[in-house]
Write a protein that holds these residues in place. Structure first.
Motif, short mmCIF file in Angstrom:
data_model
loop_
_atom_site.label_atom_id
_atom_site.label_comp_id
_atom_site.label_asym_id
_atom_site.label_seq_id
_atom_site.Cartn_x
_atom_site.Cartn_y
_atom_site.Cartn_z
N ASN A 2 0.81 -1.21 0.00
CA ASN A 2 0.00 0.00 0.00
C ASN A 2 0.84 1.27 0.00
O ASN A 2 0.38 2.31 -0.46
CB ASN A 2 -0.93 0.00 1.20
CG ASN A 2 -1.90 -1.15 1.14
OD1 ASN A 2 -2.45 -1.45 0.08
ND2 ASN A 2 -2.09 -1.84 2.25
N HIS A 10 -0.68 3.28 -5.01
CA HIS A 10 -1.60 3.50 -6.14
C HIS A 10 -1.07 4.59 -7.07
O HIS A 10 -1.15 4.45 -8.29
CB HIS A 10 -2.99 3.87 -5.64
CG HIS A 10 -3.97 4.11 -6.73
ND1 HIS A 10 -4.49 3.09 -7.48
CD2 HIS A 10 -4.52 5.26 -7.19
CE1 HIS A 10 -5.32 3.61 -8.38
NE2 HIS A 10 -5.36 4.92 -8.22
N THR A 59 -3.11 -2.51 -8.72
CA THR A 59 -3.38 -1.07 -8.70
C THR A 59 -4.72 -0.76 -8.04
O THR A 59 -4.83 0.17 -7.24
CB THR A 59 -3.33 -0.51 -10.12
OG1 THR A 59 -2.06 -0.83 -10.69
CG2 THR A 59 -3.53 1.00 -10.14
N THR A 60 -5.75 -1.56 -8.35
CA THR A 60 -7.06 -1.30 -7.73
C THR A 60 -7.04 -1.59 -6.23
O THR A 60 -7.66 -0.86 -5.46
CB THR A 60 -8.18 -2.09 -8.42
OG1 THR A 60 -7.86 -3.48 -8.42
CG2 THR A 60 -8.41 -1.62 -9.84
N GLY A 63 -5.48 1.29 -4.72
CA GLY A 63 -6.42 2.40 -4.81
C GLY A 63 -7.50 2.33 -3.76
O GLY A 63 -7.92 3.35 -3.21
#
Length: 170
Positions: A2, A10, A59-60, A63
């Motif tokens: 993260n 992200h 990536t999600t 995010g």
């Protein structure tokens, strides 16, 4: 993952998606419509599509972590909703890249055995070409929409339309 060096992952990973999805789409359409390009790309095409596919959920996920660490905002929620829709497009790119690679290998093997082209494969090439073009366009448009919504979410109130005076006078 993260955080990367204290920054939200992200913000860094999104650049991988923004580059790899359109690059994969371009390579896929080129290979699907031009068999020689498919033979030259070889296994690089499905490998590129696999890396692009893997980068989307990474990536999600990063995010979604970032979403929980910023103020609740309709623009952020919209960006998150759009971002969740990219995985099927990336999966489609991967599947079609594998099909184009496999078809190119098969065609090369058959032309070596029979000494010529099999025209019965033409309808399959047309279907795969049209499907590749449709999925590639859909994926690239989706990446654009997601990126545009993310930029709006990040920058909608973070700047002024007029320049401000800096402390050093420049």
């Amino acid at each position: 993952m993260n955080l990367v060096n204290g920054l939200p992952a992200h913000v860094l990973l999104v650049h991988v998606v923004v580059v790899l999805i359109p690059l994969t789409a371009l390579a896929l359409v080129t290979a699907a419509l031009w068999p020689r390009a498919a033979r030259r790309l070889g296994p690089l095409l499905p490998l590129l599509a696999l890396v692009a596919l893997i980068s989307v959920p990474l990536t999600t996920h990063a995010g979604e972590w970032l979403e929980r660490h910023v103020d609740d905002d309709a623009l952020v929620r919209r960006h998150t909703e759009l971002g969740d829709g990219l995985l099927p497009w990336a999966f489609g790119l991967f599947v079609l890249a594998g099909a184009v690679w496999w078809a190119a290998r098969r065609a090369a093997a058959e032309s070596g055995q029979s000494g010529g082209r099999r025209w019965s494969a033409l309808p399959v090439r047309i279907v795969v070409g049209v499907a590749s073009l449709a999925v590639a366009v859909g994926a690239v448009v989706d990446v654009y929409r997601i990126g545009d919504s993310g930029a709006k979410a990040a920058w909608h109130d973070a700047y002024t339309k007029t320049a401000t005076d800096s402390k050093d006078g420049s």
